[in-house]
Scaffold this motif. Sequence first.
Motif, PDB file in Angstrom:
ATOM      1  N   SER A  28      18.100  49.559  51.047  1.00 40.12           N
ATOM      2  CA  SER A  28      18.417  49.715  49.624  1.00 40.12           C
ATOM      3  C   SER A  28      19.875  50.113  49.447  1.00 40.12           C
ATOM      4  N   SER A  29      20.387  50.939  50.348  1.00 43.85           N
ATOM      5  CA  SER A  29      21.807  51.307  50.290  1.00 43.85           C
ATOM      6  C   SER A  29      22.695  50.119  50.606  1.00 43.85           C
ATOM      7  N   LEU A  30      22.343  49.382  51.659  1.00 44.37           N
ATOM      8  CA  LEU A  30      23.138  48.211  52.029  1.00 44.37           C
ATOM      9  C   LEU A  30      23.196  47.178  50.913  1.00 44.37           C
ATOM     10  N   ILE A  31      22.039  46.828  50.345  1.00 45.26           N
ATOM     11  CA  ILE A  31      22.026  45.791  49.313  1.00 45.26           C
ATOM     12  C   ILE A  31      22.735  46.269  48.052  1.00 45.26           C
ATOM     13  N   TYR A  32      22.648  47.555  47.753  1.00 42.94           N
ATOM     14  CA  TYR A  32      23.368  48.081  46.586  1.00 42.94           C
ATOM     15  C   TYR A  32      24.872  47.931  46.771  1.00 42.94           C
ATOM     16  N   TYR A  33      25.386  48.325  47.912  1.00 38.45           N
ATOM     17  CA  TYR A  33      26.823  48.251  48.133  1.00 38.45           C
ATOM     18  C   TYR A  33      27.329  46.821  48.271  1.00 38.45           C
ATOM     19  N   VAL A  34      26.498  45.931  48.749  1.00 40.71           N
ATOM     20  CA  VAL A  34      26.904  44.525  48.877  1.00 40.71           C
ATOM     21  C   VAL A  34      26.799  43.803  47.537  1.00 40.71           C
ATOM     22  N   GLU A  35      25.770  44.099  46.750  1.00 41.70           N
ATOM     23  CA  GLU A  35      25.470  43.350  45.532  1.00 41.70           C
ATOM     24  C   GLU A  35      25.707  44.102  44.225  1.00 41.70           C
ATOM     25  N   SER A  36      26.241  45.305  44.256  1.00 41.63           N
ATOM     26  CA  SER A  36      26.316  46.123  43.039  1.00 41.63           C
ATOM     27  C   SER A  36      27.139  45.489  41.917  1.00 41.63           C
ATOM     28  N   SER A  37      28.085  44.643  42.256  1.00 44.91           N
ATOM     29  CA  SER A  37      28.905  44.021  41.209  1.00 44.91           C
ATOM     30  C   SER A  37      28.244  42.778  40.616  1.00 44.91           C
ATOM     31  N   GLU A  38      27.134  42.332  41.158  1.00 52.56           N
ATOM     32  CA  GLU A  38      26.519  41.064  40.747  1.00 52.56           C
ATOM     33  C   GLU A  38      25.469  41.176  39.644  1.00 52.56           C
ATOM     34  N   GLY A  39      24.798  42.324  39.482  1.00 53.87           N
ATOM     35  CA  GLY A  39      23.846  42.377  38.382  1.00 53.87           C
ATOM     36  C   GLY A  39      22.608  43.224  38.561  1.00 53.87           C
ATOM     37  N   VAL A  40      21.572  42.744  39.247  1.00 54.22           N
ATOM     38  CA  VAL A  40      20.275  43.415  39.237  1.00 54.22           C
ATOM     39  C   VAL A  40      20.216  44.665  40.102  1.00 54.22           C
ATOM     40  N   PHE A  41      21.079  44.815  41.076  1.00 51.80           N
ATOM     41  CA  PHE A  41      21.069  45.983  41.959  1.00 51.80           C
ATOM     42  C   PHE A  41      22.005  47.050  41.385  1.00 51.80           C
ATOM     43  N   VAL A  42      21.535  47.730  40.336  1.00 50.62           N
ATOM     44  CA  VAL A  42      22.380  48.642  39.580  1.00 50.62           C
ATOM     45  C   VAL A  42      22.454  50.047  40.170  1.00 50.62           C
ATOM     46  N   SER A  43      21.524  50.403  41.055  1.00 48.89           N
ATOM     47  CA  SER A  43      21.540  51.718  41.692  1.00 48.89           C
ATOM     48  C   SER A  43      20.748  51.632  42.996  1.00 48.89           C
ATOM     49  N   ILE A  44      20.901  52.648  43.817  1.00 52.06           N
ATOM     50  CA  ILE A  44      20.148  52.673  45.075  1.00 52.06           C
ATOM     51  C   ILE A  44      18.645  52.826  44.811  1.00 52.06           C
ATOM     52  N   PRO A  45      18.207  53.693  43.884  1.00 54.89           N
ATOM     53  CA  PRO A  45      16.765  53.751  43.605  1.00 54.89           C
ATOM     54  C   PRO A  45      16.182  52.428  43.097  1.00 54.89           C
ATOM     55  N   VAL A  46      16.918  51.706  42.269  1.00 57.23           N
ATOM     56  CA  VAL A  46      16.447  50.391  41.807  1.00 57.23           C
ATOM     57  C   VAL A  46      16.417  49.419  42.978  1.00 57.23           C
ATOM     58  N   SER A  47      17.405  49.497  43.840  1.00 60.24           N
ATOM     59  CA  SER A  47      17.457  48.628  45.017  1.00 60.24           C
ATOM     60  C   SER A  47      16.357  48.963  46.013  1.00 60.24           C
ATOM     61  N   ALA A  48      15.827  50.184  45.955  1.00 63.47           N
ATOM     62  CA  ALA A  48      14.740  50.575  46.857  1.00 63.47           C
ATOM     63  C   ALA A  48      13.500  49.709  46.613  1.00 63.47           C
ATOM     64  N   TRP A  49      13.267  49.321  45.361  1.00 62.66           N
ATOM     65  CA  TRP A  49      12.139  48.427  45.073  1.00 62.66           C
ATOM     66  C   TRP A  49      12.311  47.126  45.848  1.00 62.66           C
ATOM     67  N   TRP A  50      13.488  46.544  45.800  1.00 66.57           N
ATOM     68  CA  TRP A  50      13.760  45.310  46.543  1.00 66.57           C
ATOM     69  C   TRP A  50      13.560  45.537  48.042  1.00 66.57           C
TER      70      TRP A  50
END
Length: 106
Positions: A28-50
């Motif tokens: 979740s941390s990795l995807i947030y930092y890689v994708e945070s500027s793109e849209g759906v990964f707005v925070s690490i907790p939201v990215s945790a679902w993914w």
Amino acid sequence: SSGINAEYGYRELVMLAGLFSILTLLFSSLIYYVESSEGVFVSIPVSAWWAVVTVTGIGYGDMVPETALGKGVGVVAIMTGVIFLALPMTIIITKFTKHMETHYRI
């Protein structure tokens, strides 16, 4: 007794849950930092679902990486989930089955 059955394999299940938690936090941390500027990964907790959905192999498709690097993180997350979660489950199930056969003459 069911208490013996619940305790058998407890250590393995706790270790598996701990590993799952670490993998979820990592991906979740990795995807947030890689994708945070793109849209759906707005925070690490939201990215945790993914991360949970991807590592377990469910893959709903409600959150999808857009960049090539994000897709690479997804591939590594799926492969890691299979190696570190799905394969150990077969070992746990085998041990539990042997325990049941020994104690209950199945």
